[in-house]
Design a protein around this motif. Structure first.
Motif, mmCIF file in Angstrom:
data_model
loop_
_atom_site.group_PDB
_atom_site.id
_atom_site.type_symbol
_atom_site.label_atom_id
_atom_site.label_comp_id
_atom_site.label_asym_id
_atom_site.label_seq_id
_atom_site.Cartn_x
_atom_site.Cartn_y
_atom_site.Cartn_z
ATOM 1 N N TRP A 139 4.436 0.006 5.474
ATOM 2 C CA TRP A 139 3.246 0.860 5.316
ATOM 3 C C TRP A 139 2.519 1.024 6.652
ATOM 4 C CZ3 TRP A 139 3.817 3.688 1.412
ATOM 5 C CH2 TRP A 139 3.893 3.275 0.086
ATOM 6 N N VAL A 140 2.411 -0.071 7.415
ATOM 7 C CA VAL A 140 1.704 -0.001 8.704
ATOM 8 C C VAL A 140 2.461 0.927 9.649
ATOM 9 C CG1 VAL A 140 0.883 -1.310 10.701
ATOM 10 C CG2 VAL A 140 0.654 -2.297 8.419
ATOM 11 N N PHE A 144 -13.527 1.065 -2.550
ATOM 12 C CA PHE A 144 -14.051 -0.104 -3.289
ATOM 13 C C PHE A 144 -13.170 -1.328 -3.002
ATOM 14 C CE2 PHE A 144 -14.333 -2.260 -7.618
ATOM 15 C CZ PHE A 144 -15.589 -2.803 -7.404
ATOM 16 N N PHE A 145 -11.851 -1.145 -3.091
ATOM 17 C CA PHE A 145 -10.917 -2.237 -2.766
ATOM 18 C C PHE A 145 -11.134 -2.679 -1.315
ATOM 19 C CE2 PHE A 145 -6.824 -2.525 -5.560
ATOM 20 C CZ PHE A 145 -7.586 -2.747 -6.683
ATOM 21 N N TYR A 146 -11.208 -1.712 -0.414
ATOM 22 C CA TYR A 146 -11.273 -2.044 1.018
ATOM 23 C C TYR A 146 -12.501 -2.908 1.329
ATOM 24 C CZ TYR A 146 -10.327 -1.715 5.960
ATOM 25 O OH TYR A 146 -10.019 -2.049 7.260
ATOM 26 N N ARG A 147 -13.578 -2.629 0.632
ATOM 27 C CA ARG A 147 -14.816 -3.392 0.898
ATOM 28 C C ARG A 147 -14.731 -4.816 0.350
ATOM 29 N NH1 ARG A 147 -18.781 -0.898 -1.957
ATOM 30 N NH2 ARG A 147 -17.632 0.956 -2.557
ATOM 31 N N SER A 180 -1.668 -0.723 3.823
ATOM 32 C CA SER A 180 -1.206 -1.112 2.479
ATOM 33 C C SER A 180 -2.156 -0.592 1.408
ATOM 34 C CB SER A 180 -1.129 -2.637 2.343
ATOM 35 O OG SER A 180 -0.180 -3.164 3.200
ATOM 36 N N ASN A 181 -3.450 -0.673 1.672
ATOM 37 C CA ASN A 181 -4.406 -0.266 0.652
ATOM 38 C C ASN A 181 -4.390 1.248 0.446
ATOM 39 O OD1 ASN A 181 -6.576 -0.962 -1.195
ATOM 40 N ND2 ASN A 181 -7.903 0.128 0.231
ATOM 41 N N THR A 182 -4.570 1.996 1.528
ATOM 42 C CA THR A 182 -4.662 3.458 1.396
ATOM 43 C C THR A 182 -3.365 4.028 0.830
ATOM 44 O OG1 THR A 182 -5.940 3.366 3.437
ATOM 45 C CG2 THR A 182 -5.345 5.553 2.645
#
Ligand SMILES: Cc1cc2nc3c(=O)[nH]c(=O)nc-3n(C[C@H](O)[C@H](O)[C@H](O)COP(=O)(O)OP(=O)(O)OC[C@H]3O[C@@H](n4cnc5c(N)ncnc54)[C@H](O)[C@@H]3O)c2cc1C
Length: 396
Positions: free
Chosen positions: A84-85, A171-174, A183-185
């Motif tokens: 992902w990165v 919300f997850f990122y925070r 990975s998150n996005t």
């Protein structure tokens, strides 16, 4: 539920998890017995994300313990993050567009009371969907969720609650201690069906009941179809710039960021000064900030012991001025730091490099061999990338 915030704790966690990282992991990794139960997965993600421990050393230990065949599933999961990165590093516009979308949508929330109420209920865990509300509570209190919980959370957020995926990712990122721009996005994009065209992930009550060991009844109705979400086409990949090299003849400072906190395990030129700031962008939760601070203190202590320099914490509020002052005070000609592909730390390093260049100081982003070998392989989907994993393990 605790998460290693020091390198020693991360190594101890890896050591304790090693016996379960082979076939047991492959068989049980999708089980999420809850925050208080023994985990089926390593729970190393916050440590790997901050590089308290590196992917190469994690994979080497797991292969040494189980052999390449039994270790394959665990190695693949570690490589998902690398993939992902690398994918995002070649398409940074996807990150820029996501952050612009979050800002625009936050404006829309102000103007749209329906969206505002729905969002507030979701983020407070007051939706009436038992699993979702429990996952919100777990996220807020521990800063971590099992992979299946994340997939189902994102799917319910998008398709059942009808909320924009970008605000869920934010919300997850925070809150996630392992919050990773890539990975998150890209996982949220994948669930939403905008990452891999034609593929969405739709949460199902029976699967949630099974993977959670029956902890959730999931009686509230979940969306039965994934409505298509419009998105602009993914840009063509751009070539990753070659890794920069430090000049050992220059007077050098070491600058730590929360993206790479075990640089002392990498080849470094002689170091004359050591500093860090902890800011990693966004508005992190108190829990995430505290985890980052502890990890940074640990990284600085190890770097200080390794280099013999006294660690300095620079002013976060005006990092560019603080960095220029620090470089001038120590008469630095070059500053080395860990590379960051995309995200708030990468953006900050780009701004710092430009300001330091005006003073004649080089900022050298030291890329780990693991990243250097792997990122350029992430041009297409995960499956071609996966084929290159044995070679990556052998060379890194
Ligand atoms: C919507 C969504 C958001 C996510 N956001 C993040 C994030 O911000 N940061 C993050 O590190 N992971 C993220 N993931 C991936 C995954 O959920 C976590 O890495 C994993 O749950 C971490 O738990 P673990 O350390 O016990 O993993 P293990 O199963 O023990 O795996 C070992 C390591 O491999 C990596 N890994 C495992 N699964 C994945 C995966 N599916 N994708 C990418 N890397 C993986 C992690 O570094 C992890 O520590 C997200 C997944 C989804 C569906």
């Amino acid at each position: 539920m605790t998460f290693p915030a020091t390198r020693a704790a991360a190594l101890a966690r890896l050591d304790a998890f090693l016996p379960r990282a082979g076939q047991a992991y492959a068989a049980q990794r999708n089980r999420d017995a809850g925050p208080d139960a023994a985990g089926s997965t390593s729970r190393l993600s916050p440590a790997i994300r901050r590089r308290l421990i590196g992917e190469a050393e994690v994979c080497a230990q797991v292969v040494a313990a189980h052999g390449p065949h039994a270790a394959e599933k665990f190695i693949q999961e570690v490589c998902w993050r690398t993939y992902w990165v690398g994918w995002l590093a070649q398409r940074p516009a996807v990150w820029t567009r996501y952050t612009a979308d979050v800002t625009r949508l936050q404006g829309e929330v102000e103007a749209n009371s329906g969206l505002r109420t729905g969002l507030a209920q979701a983020m407070a865990g007051h939706t009436g969907i038992d699993c979702f509300d429990a996952w919100v509570s777990q996220l807020l209190t521990t800063g971590w969720l099992h992979n299946h919980a994340r997939m189902n959370f994102a799917s319910i957020w998008i398709f059942t609650l009808g909320l924009p995926w970008q605000l869920g990712a934010d919300f997850f990122y925070r809150h996630l201690l392992d919050a990773c721009p890539a990975s998150n996005t890209l996982s949220w994009r994948w669930v939403a069906g905008v990452q891999t065209l034609g593929k969405t992930y739709l949460a199902r009550a029976d699967i949630i009941r099974a993977s959670s060991g029956g902890r959730f009844a999931v009686t509230a109705p979940l969306a039965r179809e994934a409505r298509p979400i419009a998105d602009t086409p993914v840009p063509l990949p751009i070539a990753i710039a070659p890794a920069a090299r430090a000049d050992p003849a220059l007077r050098t400072g070491l600058f730590l960021t929360t993206d790479d906190l075990s640089l002392e395990t990498q080849p470094l030129p002689p170091i004359m000064a050591l500093a860090a700031t902890s800011r990693s962008g966004g508005s992190p939760s108190a829990l995430k900030r505290a985890h980052a601070e502890t990890a940074l203190d640990d990284g600085l202590a190890r770097a200080a012991a390794h280099t013999g320099c006294t660690a300095e914490r620079l002013d976060e509020a005006d990092a560019i001025t603080a960095m220029r002052d620090w470089a001038a005070r120590h008469r630095l000609q070059q500053i080395v730091t860990g590379d960051a592909a995309v995200g708030p730390v990468a953006d900050r390093l780009t701004a710092l490099a430009a300001a330091l260049a005006d003073d004649g100081v080089r900022l050298v982003r030291l890329r780990r061999r693991w990243d250097d070998l792997a990122w350029p392989q992430a041009t297409r989907g995960f499956f071609p990338f996966k084929a290159a994993i044995p070679q990556l393990l052998a060379r890194a």
